[in-house]
Design an enzyme around this catalytic site. Structure first.
Site, PDB file in Angstrom:
ATOM      1  N   HIS A  74     -44.702  39.277 -39.782  1.00 24.45           N
ATOM      2  CA  HIS A  74     -44.003  39.101 -41.054  1.00 24.45           C
ATOM      3  C   HIS A  74     -44.928  38.835 -42.234  1.00 24.45           C
ATOM      4  CE1 HIS A  74     -41.901  36.816 -44.211  1.00 24.45           C
ATOM      5  NE2 HIS A  74     -40.905  37.641 -43.944  1.00 24.45           N
TER       6      HIS A  74
ATOM      7  N   HIS B 130     -32.727  38.214 -36.421  1.00 17.54           N
ATOM      8  CA  HIS B 130     -33.787  38.190 -37.427  1.00 17.54           C
ATOM      9  C   HIS B 130     -35.140  37.935 -36.771  1.00 17.54           C
ATOM     10  CE1 HIS B 130     -35.657  36.205 -41.181  1.00 17.54           C
ATOM     11  NE2 HIS B 130     -35.610  37.507 -41.384  1.00 17.54           N
TER      12      HIS B 130
END
Ligand code: G3P
Ligand code: CA
Length: 220
Positions: free
Chosen positions: A47, A6
Site C-alpha cells: 500500500h 480491504h
C-alpha cells in the site's frame, strides 16, 4: 451490499499478504481490494510509498529492487506478494479490485492481465485515485475511479467509461446514490468498519463497502 475485503482482511491478518487474502476468501467476501506497484518489471502488492510501516525494511518502495522487496518480512514471515500470486489465489473464488497505487502501473498491469488472465476480465475491477493513470488502463477491463473528496463524479465516469465509483464513506449521500444509480453505476464506499455504520450503509442502498473486518459485513 457487497463485501469487499480491504487489502484482504487486514483487521485480522497483515495487510496485502496472502494470509490476508486467504482470510477474506474464508470469510466469504465477494471481492478483495489490493494496491499495486510496478518494480523491475514485476508487479507487487503493497500500500504505502515506503516499506517502513508494513515490513521490517525501510525506504521507498521504488528505491528497492524486486529481489530486495521479496526479502522483506511483510508480517508473520510472509513475503510481499506479487500480483500474480494474489490473483492465482483469488480468481475463481472472488472478484479482485486492483488499485493502481504506484506510478505508471496501468500499462504493466493490463499487459500482465492480458498475458496471464485473458478470460478473467469480468472478475477484475481496476481503480485509482489517479484518474489520468486509470484512463491508460485497457478499456476491456472494468474501471472504477476513486474519490477522496466530492467531485463531478459523472464527468469523470463518462471520461473513463467506468462502471463504478469508489468513494470515501463521508461522501455518500442519497442524492449522489440516486444520480449514479440512475446511470447504472455501482457505488462502493471505503473504508467501513464500524458495525453501526455498516448497518447504515446497508440501508442507504450503497452497492458495496470496503472493510477491514469482512465478518462484520457478512452477518448471516
Ligand atoms: O480502494 C479503497 C481504498 O483502499 C482506498 O484508499 O488509502 O486504503 O488505498 P487506500
Ligand atoms: Ca487501496
Amino acid at each position: 451490499m457487497r463485501c469487499i475485503g480491504h487489502r484482504g482482511a487486514m483487521g485480522y491478518e497483515p495487510e496485502n499478504t496472502l494470509d490476508s487474502f486467504q482470510a477474506a476468501i474464508d470469510m466469504g467476501c465477494d471481492m478483495v481490494e489490493l494496491d499495486v506497484y510496478a518494480v523491475d518489471n514485476h508487479l507487487i502488492v503493497i500500500h504505502d510509498e515506503r516499506v517502513d510501516r508494513t515490513t521490517d525494511g525501510c525506504g521507498a518502495v521504488m528505491s528497492h529492487s524486486f529481489d530486495a522487496l521479496r526479502r522483506l518480512d511483510a508480517g508473520k514471515q510472509q513475503q510481499i506478494p506479487t500480483l500474480g500470486e494474489v490473483l492465482d489465489l483469488c480468481l475463481g473464488r472472488l472478484q479482485v479490485n486492483i488499485e493502481l497505487k504506484g506510478p505508471n502501473t496501468a500499462g504493466p498491469v493490463c499487459r500482465f492481465l492480458d498475458q496471464n488472465y485473458p478470460y478473467r476480465s469480468n472478475d477484475l475491477l481496476i481503480s485509482s485515485f489517479d484518474h489520468a493513470e486509470l484512463a491508460r488502463a485497457n478499456p476491456r477491463y472494468h474501471r472504477g475511479p476513486l474519490f477522496g473528496k466530492a467531485a463531478n463524479y459523472l464527468q469523470v465516469v463518462q471520461r473513463l467509461d467506468a462502471v463504478a465509483v469508489h468513494c470515501h464513506r463521508n461522501l455518500i449521500n442519497k442524492t449522489m446514490l440516486d444520480t449514479l444509480h440512475a446511470k447504472s453505476l455501482k457505488v462502493f464506499a471505503y473504508t467501513v468498519n464500524d458495525p453501526q455504520q455498516i448497518a447504515e450503509f446497508r440501508a442507504t442502498g450503497v452497492d458495496g463497502v470496503f472493510t477491514n473486518y469482512p465478518d462484520r459485513v457478512l452477518v448471516p
